[in-house]
Enzyme design. Structure first.
Site, short mmCIF file in Angstrom:
data_model
loop_
_atom_site.label_atom_id
_atom_site.label_comp_id
_atom_site.label_asym_id
_atom_site.label_seq_id
_atom_site.Cartn_x
_atom_site.Cartn_y
_atom_site.Cartn_z
N THR A 1 0.88 -1.19 0.00
CA THR A 1 0.00 0.00 0.00
C THR A 1 0.91 1.23 0.00
O THR A 1 1.37 1.65 -1.05
CB THR A 1 -0.97 0.01 1.20
OG1 THR A 1 -0.23 -0.16 2.41
CG2 THR A 1 -1.99 -1.10 1.06
N THR B 1 -1.92 -3.09 10.09
CA THR B 1 -2.48 -3.53 8.81
C THR B 1 -1.35 -4.21 8.14
O THR B 1 -0.66 -3.68 7.30
CB THR B 1 -2.95 -2.41 7.89
OG1 THR B 1 -4.06 -1.81 8.49
CG2 THR B 1 -3.44 -2.98 6.55
N ASN C 1 -0.16 10.61 6.59
CA ASN C 1 -1.40 10.14 7.18
C ASN C 1 -2.53 11.14 7.15
O ASN C 1 -3.67 10.81 7.44
CB ASN C 1 -1.13 9.66 8.60
CG ASN C 1 -0.43 8.32 8.58
OD1 ASN C 1 -0.97 7.35 8.06
ND2 ASN C 1 0.78 8.28 9.09
N LYS D 1 3.56 -6.95 4.20
CA LYS D 1 3.35 -5.55 3.84
C LYS D 1 2.91 -4.83 5.10
O LYS D 1 2.35 -5.42 6.02
CB LYS D 1 2.32 -5.37 2.74
CG LYS D 1 0.90 -5.72 3.05
CD LYS D 1 0.04 -4.76 3.83
CE LYS D 1 0.14 -3.33 3.40
NZ LYS D 1 -0.78 -2.49 4.27
#
Lengths: 393, 393
Positions: free
Chosen positions: B155, B189, B388, B178
């Protein structure tokens, strides 16, 4: 409830004098030592302190002082936390109280001390003691004197913070606070002094202070960090001659604390958004606080809100990893009035919520019970990073 | 322990094929769907998942699948988390497994699914199913095929992450992962697939995976945030014909996980410093982890280190508010080899520590017992805020 009189703060209640002076602790040359004196006739007091296990010397000293339930004076300094300073630091706090006591004609055990600034450096004791002498000479009950005290405790604060409340029955409450970073669940590098001329002894003051702090300073959580120096003191002079009903006094004290906490939120380091996280429908109030605090501390939520992005998925994730009872299928999330998640599933486009203004309300309904709580926080901005990577607190 | 072969990763162990393709889930047009297939002869498997109570649909599906202890294949996608998507999202995960099962000639209950990306949006099911078809057609056991799978799950990662270990006795372990943001105590995540050709059944794989993850991914804490999608899967083909000693296998698996966790730390969002927080002398290991994690998450510590400032006072404050046994008078803090705090008091100038390089070791000795732990984290930088506040994860 009467109108606030923000002009005077600490010295709004009768029986109090204050001063703020330059002791030379700050390299900037700004004022850095404040003195608050209770002239009586009563001297009841209550205090709350950081729950950090690493406590600054002035906290250790003042906790001891408060066991007596009486305070004649408080000496506060910025320009140094006097934390991680060992026996020498404790002696500095003790000597500070002794100096004030000697000049005011009371015992050192009636004088509390509070400090804020860099951890791990000894305070220059001579400068502190000379500052106390200077402050005693400048004591006054004017609005200027109250503001001088409020100004002398500022660190990265950009404005002095004061509040006052006058009750129709003839008693009042005043207060000042500082704290712009390191504001946390247990009150932050927050120094707060509250004064009242109501006739109340320690037994009445303690529960009122605990109740007021629990829903105000304790629910302001800027970055989850708990300081070594947090101190909240409440002094009562009895000079009004009036003893209010406990509920009435607690309610007024709570309003003053909420007002001061709101000023701290608005002036937090690097703030661009004032965020209120409101949780309803929790199994109980503790769970509501837990969920609200987890969301308020989540770096990904805070950076999204800095970017004016109503990223409710990050809110849902934070709710889910909180230590509270949560049923994902009953979770509703509303941001600035737009219902974005209903029953744990997307309910609208996240662009429906308008986050361009400075105030953001994140409302979370858990659908489990009657527990509710609100936590105030701020966004995580470039300015926060800048200020905290450069400022040696 | 033999040398790593980072070129192949997932397909280093015999019995595995992989593919990575463009399914059209990412608006960038980059590859976004990976398939890993175990060709046997054995199909033992183990998995660990996020402890977030808000679990993504693929997590709910894969947890169910893993109760069987067997896996024939794993389908992973980036470009959408399939979290907070309700029954429709679950059906998408189920349909994805069914499609792969149909093409591979096994049962859907032998196919795990993992997703990463934005929370709260339905995945375009048709694109996912067409992507599975494409991936099955491109399956291979070459280094290129392994890299394609590793690349398709990225990502905000800037590099694909792979690791492999070959044991002299003829068995090997490979893996890919990842995760660059939202990396947290319970794995982030983070999507990780580990493969081995050792002959090990579920009963042997499960404790090995738990032990390896506990000291690697679980001790990587970038921002304290726990994702809705964390998934770690371990598949064993048995193709080597060798059954290693459990301790030997666990040790090798741990090394592979530590290597992958290190790659995640180095590639974390906005990282400018790689920080290791090492706690020794804690009452027990749990306390050591608690202290290390509290320091690793402290925004004021992280911003100070971003500014190359060895602000040990903030470290001491964080130690003090952790939920662990701490005696302030026994606390030593050493940063990059310079003892800055001894017995809770300043031991040297904080400018003694050189923090100009990219690696920082914060060593905390509590002086209470034999508990030790290490947590890896990163600094809190402008780039973290930027990434972010702009990236809609």
């Amino acid at each position: 409830m009467s109108a606030n009189e923000p002009g005077k703060g600490l010295v709004t209640p009768r029986g109090f004098r204050a001063a703020g002076v330059v002791a030379g602790l700050k390299s900037s040359g700004a004022s850095d030592l404040a003195l608050v004196v209770n002239d009586g006739p009563e001297f009841g007091a209550a205090g709350l302190f950081t729950r950090n296990k690493v406590k600054a010397a002035p906290v250790l000293w003042s906790q001891q002082v408060l066991t007596g339930g009486r305070l004649r004076a408080v000496v506060l300094n910025s320009g140094g936390a006097n934390a991680c300073t060992g026996p020498e630091g404790f002696q500095t706090a003790h000597a500070t109280a002794e100096k004030a006591a000697e000049l005011l004609g009371c015992g050192a055990i009636e004088v509390a001390v509070g400090s804020t600034g860099l951890i791990g450096r000894q305070l220059p004791r001579d400068l502190v003691l000379a500052g106390v002498e200077k402050a005693v000479a400048e004591l006054g009950a004017t609005a200027e004197a109250g503001l001088a005290a409020a100004t002398a405790i500022m660190t990265t604060d950009t404005v002095a913070k004061q509040c006052a409340h006058a009750d129709g029955a003839g008693w009042s409450i005043g207060g000042t606070t500082k704290g712009a970073g390191m504001i946390a669940p247990s009150m932050a590098t927050m120094l707060t002094v509250l004064t009242t001329d109501a006739v109340l002894d320690r037994a009445a003051l303690e529960p009122a202070l605990r109740a007021a702090v629990r829903v105000s300073f304790d629910r302001l959580d800027i970055d989850g960090v708990m300081s070594t120096n947090d101190t909240v003191l409440l002094l009562a002079s009895g000079a009004s001659g009036v003893t209010p009903e406990p509920e009435l006094f607690t309610e007024a004290l709570t309003q003053v604390c909420l007002d001061l906490a709101g000023q701290m939120q608005a002036d937090a380091e690097g703030v661009t958004k004032r965020i209120m996280v409101r949780v309803t429908g929790a199994a109980d109030e503790d769970d509501a606080v837990t969920v609200a605090r987890t969301v308020a501390r989540d770096s990904l939520v805070k950076t999204a809100l800095f970017g004016s992005d109503a990223n409710w998925g990050r809110v849902a994730a934070a709710v889910g990893y909180s230590d509270a009872d949560v049923d994902p299928d009953r979770l509703d999330i509303t941001i600035n009035g737009s219902l974005l998640c209903r029953g744990g599933v997307a309910a609208g486009g996240r662009t429906d919520a308008d986050l361009t203004g400075p105030d953001i309300l994140v409302a979370i309904e858990l659908g489990l019970g009657a527990g509710t709580a609100e936590i105030r926080t701020t966004d995580l901005s470039h300015a926060y990073v800048e200020e905290n990577s450069a400022y040696p607190s």
